[in-house]
Design an enzyme around this catalytic site. Structure first.
Site, mmCIF file in Angstrom:
data_model
loop_
_atom_site.group_PDB
_atom_site.id
_atom_site.type_symbol
_atom_site.label_atom_id
_atom_site.label_comp_id
_atom_site.label_asym_id
_atom_site.label_seq_id
_atom_site.Cartn_x
_atom_site.Cartn_y
_atom_site.Cartn_z
ATOM 1 N N GLU A 273 10.901 51.343 -17.114
ATOM 2 C CA GLU A 273 10.631 52.668 -17.689
ATOM 3 C C GLU A 273 11.015 52.622 -19.157
ATOM 4 O O GLU A 273 12.124 52.221 -19.499
ATOM 5 C CB GLU A 273 11.446 53.750 -16.974
ATOM 6 C CG GLU A 273 11.284 55.121 -17.614
ATOM 7 C CD GLU A 273 12.203 56.207 -17.044
ATOM 8 O OE1 GLU A 273 12.436 56.244 -15.817
ATOM 9 O OE2 GLU A 273 12.699 57.020 -17.854
ATOM 10 N N GLU B 15 30.726 50.380 -10.329
ATOM 11 C CA GLU B 15 29.733 49.384 -9.925
ATOM 12 C C GLU B 15 29.901 48.971 -8.466
ATOM 13 O O GLU B 15 28.910 48.775 -7.756
ATOM 14 C CB GLU B 15 29.809 48.142 -10.826
ATOM 15 C CG GLU B 15 29.289 48.358 -12.239
ATOM 16 C CD GLU B 15 30.352 48.856 -13.220
ATOM 17 O OE1 GLU B 15 31.486 49.182 -12.769
ATOM 18 O OE2 GLU B 15 30.056 48.907 -14.428
#
Ligand code: NAG
Ligand code: NAG
Ligand code: NAG
Ligand code: NAG
Ligand code: NAG
Ligand code: NAG
Ligand code: NAG
Length: 559
Positions: free
Chosen positions: A323, A198
Site C-alpha cells: 500500500e 511485537e
C-alpha cells in the site's frame, strides 16, 4: 521544437537548456531491478471495494476498462483489497447489502469506521472475469484480536473469501491485519492497549493464520495452503518494528510469500508540504524508499538481489509496497490529484523497481484525493480518470515485457546531476534464450522532468491563466553506445503530457486519453497532441527535448 501542436505550441518559443554532457546509460542489467509481473498494481480501500468493482448484477466495467488498459500495456495489475477499513469490518450473515458503513468525522471524514459486510461483499471478486485479475482479501485483525465479534468475523468470512477467490483462480495472496505497527497509537482510535508489542502481535498473527489455514483446508478442498503478505506495517519507525516481528517468529510457519510494507511520502496536512518540494523531488522520493530497503536489508541481508538471505537458510520473501501513495490521510487537493503527482508516481515506482521492489500497489478509495480514478458518482466527486492513473500508464509502458516470450525488464537508475527535479531510468531485457546479465540489451529510457510549470490561476488546476509563462524545455542526452545500441538505430519517443504540473485534466500518454467522458476509460487518441515522433542514435548518443513538468519514454529498436 515543433513536435507538439495545439495548446502546446507555446513550447516552440520556449527557452531550451542544453545539458552539458551526455549521461551514461548502464551497460548491463541491474540485478536488483527485476520487478515481477503486475509491477503496476493497486490497493483498494476495503470499504470502497464494492464501488470500485461493482457486483454480479452491476459490475463496474469502467474500472475494468482502466485495468484492461494496463494489462494491455504490460501485465495485469494485482489487486490488494485492504487498508484501514479492513480492520473495522465485521460480518453479518443476514445483511443483504454488500457493505454498510458509518462515517464518524471525528475519526475520519473520508471512510467509515463502523462497518458491517454481508455475504454479497464477496460478489465483487467476480466482476472482471475476462481480465484474469488476482486479489488478496484483507482480514480484520484490529477487531479480530479485540472483541469476540471480530474473531467470529474471521471464522465466518474465511470460507466466503476462499470460495470467491478459488472460483476462476482469482487468488493472489492472503493478508491478516493492516498496519499493526499503529494498532496501539492509531489516530483513528487504538484497537490495542499501550502494552501492544511485537511478541503479542506475532502470537495473535500465528493463531489467526493457523485458523485461516485450517478453515481453507476444510472449506476449499484442493486449494493450496494459504500464503500471506505481511507484516503490512505503516512505516519503519512506528511503535512496532518489522525486524522485531521477524525475530519474534512471524514466519515460523514459513508461509509469508511477500514482505509487504507501506509508504507515504508525507501527510496531506503535514506542514510545509508542496508539490515541488515534497513530490516532484527525486531526493525526497529516494529518501522515503531507501528507509524501506534499509529495514529489509537488516532483516534479510543480501536478499534484495533475489535468492537466499545470508543469515537465513530459507528464501527471503520478496519486497513489495502493499500500500502506498503520495500523501497520507487520502491526499491533498491541488497536490495529490495533479499532473505533478502523476510525474511523482512515475519516479516513485521506477525508483522502487530499481532498488528491488517487486510490485507496487498504489492505494485508492472512493473520493480520495490521490486516487487513480473515481469509480462511482458520489455527493463529493464525479466518475472520472485522475492524473495519477496516467502515471501508472507510463510506468506500465516502461516495464512491459519486450516480447511475449522474453523475460520481464530490469530497471536501473541513470545517474544525472545534482538537480532533484529530474530523474531518468533505463530498462534492459534479455533476448529469448540469453539469460546472462551481460547479454541484456537496452530496451527503453524514461526521463522525468519534474520542474514545476503552472498554467492555472494559483496552481489550483481549475481556471486557466490568461497569459501562462513560457515553458522551458530541457535537452537530455544519453550515451547508449556502451549499452550496445548502434548508431542509426531508430528510437521511438512517447510523451506523458499535460498543460502543466498543476493540470488535473487534459492528460495524455502518447496521445491517448483514458477519460471516462470520452469512452468510459477505453483508450481514445486525441488529435491535439502530436504522436509518432522518432529520433536516431548518433555518435553513440540519443538526445531528446523534455518540456518542464513532463516525461518521455524512449524505446530502442522494436522494443
Ligand atoms: C490546455 O491549454 C490550452 C491552451 O493552451 C487550453 O485550450 C486547454 O483548455 C487547456 N486544457 C485544460 C485541461 O485546461
Ligand atoms: C449491486 O449493485 C447495485 C448497484 O450499486 C445495487 O443497487 C444492488 O443492491 C447491489 N446488489 C447487492 C446484492 O448488493
Ligand atoms: C480493544 O480496543 C480498545 C480501544 O477501542 C482498547 O482500549 C482495548 O485495550 C482493546 N482490547 C484488546 C484486548 O486489545
Ligand atoms: C486464538 O484467538 C482466539 C480469539 O482471540 C482465542 O479465543 C483463542 O484462545 C486463541 N488461541 C490461542 C491458541 O491462542
Ligand atoms: C527535496 O527534498 C530534499 C530532501 O528532503 C530537501 O532537502 C530539498 O530541499 C527538497 N527540494 C526542494 C526544491 O524543496
Ligand atoms: C505553481 O503554483 C503553486 C501554487 O500557487 C506554487 O506554489 C508554485 O511555486 C508554482 N510553480 C511554479 C513553477 O510557478
Ligand atoms: C486536447 O484536448 C483535450 C480533450 O478535448 C483537452 O482536455 C486538452 O486540454 C487539450 N490539450 C491541449 C493542449 O489543448
Amino acid at each position: 521544437m515543433m513536435l507538439l501542436s495545439g495548446g502546446l505550441l507555446a513550447l516552440a518559443s520556449a527557452a531550451t537548456t542544453v545539458a552539458a554532457e551526455a549521461y551514461t546509460v548502464p551497460a548491463k542489467a541491474n540485478p536488483l531491478g527485476e520487478p515481477f509481473d503486475g509491477f503496476v498494481s493497486y490497493s483498494l480501500e476495503f470499504s470502497s471495494f464494492p464501488e470500485f468493482a461493482g457486483n454480479k448484477s452491476h459490475p463496474n466495467t469502467y474500472s475494468g476498462n482502466l485495468l484492461a488498459n494496463l494489462a494491455r500495456l504490460s501485465t495485469t495489475p494485482y489487486i490488494r483489497v485492504g487498508g484501514n477499513t479492513q480492520d473495522y469490518a465485521l460480518f453479518d450473515a443476514s445483511q443483504a447489502a454488500a457493505l454498510v458503513g458509518v462515517v464518524d468525522p471525528s475519526r475520519s471524514p473520508d471512510y467509515p469506521t463502523t462497518i458491517t459486510i454481508g455475504p454479497a461483499y464477496f460478489e465483487s471478486y467476480a466482476t472482471w472475469p475476462v481480465l484474469d485479475v488476482r486479489f488478496s482479501h484483507g482480514f480484520n485483525m484490529g477487531l479480530g484480536g479485540n472483541r469476540s465479534a471480530g474473531w467470529q468475523t474471521l471464522l465466518d468470512t474465511v470460507p466466503l473469501a476462499c470460495r470467491a477467490l478459488r472460483d476462476g483462480d482469482r487468488l493472489y495472496t492472503w493478508e491478516y491485519g493492516n498496519e499493526p505497527d499503529l494498532f496501539s497509537t492509531s489516530a483513528q482510535g487504538p484497537v490495542r492497549p499501550p502494552t501492544w508489542d511485537e511478541a503479542t502481535y506475532v502470537a495473535q498473527w500465528l493463531n489467526a493464520t493457523r485458523h485461516i489455514r485450517e478453515s481453507v483446508r476444510r472449506n476449499c478442498r484442493g486449494t493450496a495452503p494459504p500464503r500471506f503478505m505481511a507484516p503490512s506495517n505503516a512505516g519503519v519507525s512506528n511503535h512496532l518494528k518489522a525486524s522485531a516481528m521477524w525475530s519474534a517468529g512471524l514466519n515460523q510457519d514459513n508461509d509469508i510469500e511477500l514482505f509487504s510494507t507501506h509508504n507515504y511520502i508525507s501527510g496531506a496536512t503535514s506542514p510545509g508540504v508542496t508539490l515541488q518540494g515534497t513530490l516532484m523531488n527525486h531526493t525526497k522520493t529516494m529518501q522515503s524508499v531507501d528507509a524501506h530497503t534499509k529495514e529489509y536489508d537488516a532483516i534479510f541481508p543480501g536478499a534484495r538481489a533475489g535468492g537466499k538471505s545470508s543469515t537465513s537458510s530459507s528464501k527471503a520473501p520478496p519486497l513489495i509496497f502493499g500500500e502506498t501513495n503520495s500523501l497520507y490521510n487520502q491526499g491533498k487537493p491541488g497536490l495529490s490529484n495533479s499532473f505533478g503527482a502523476a510525474l511523482w508516481g512515475v519516479d516513485f515506482n521506477l525508483y522502487s523497481a530499481s532498488v528491488g521492489f517487486k510490485r507496487v500497489h498504489m492505494h485508492q478509495g472512493t473520493n480520495y484525493r490521490y486516487q487513480a480514478w473515481q469509480p462511482v458518482m458520489t455527493a463529493l466527486d464525479v466518475v472520472g480518470t485522475k492524473a495519477p492513473y496516467y502515471g501508472s500508464v507510463a510506468v506500465a509502458a516502461m516495464v512491459r515485457p519486450v516480447k511475449k516470450k522474453s523475460s520481464l525488464v530490469s530497471i536501473s537508475a541513470i545517474t544525472l546531476g545534482a538537480d532533484s527535479a529530474e530523474a531518468a531510468y533505463a530498462a534492459h531485457y534479455h533476448p529469448v534464450g540469453r539469460k546472462s546479465r551481460d547479454e541484456a540489451r537496452l530496451a527503453r529510457v524514461m526521463v522525468i522532468n519534474m520542474h514545476g510549470y503552472n498554467t492555472t490561476v494559483g496552481g489550483a488546476g481549475l481556471e486557466p491563466l490568461p497569459n501562462p509563462p513560457a515553458r522551458t524545455s530541457r535537452k537530455y542526452a544519453f550515451a547508449v553506445g556502451g549499452a550496445g545500441v548502434r548508431d542509426g538505430a531508430r528510437v521511438r519517443v512517447q510523451r506523458l503530457l499535460a498543460n502543466g504540473s498543476d493540470a488535473i485534466t487534459g492528460i495524455t500518454f502518447d496521445g491517448w486519453s483514458y477519460n471516462w467522458d470520452l469512452d468510459r476509460g477505453k483508450p481514445v487518441r486525441l488529435h491535439n497532441v502530436t504522436v509518432g515522433e522518432t529520433v536516431r542514435v548518433k555518435g553513440g548518443q540519443v538526445s531528446v527535448d523534455v518540456p518542464d513538468s513532463s516525461a518521455v519514454l524512449l524505446s530502442f529498436g522494436d522494443c
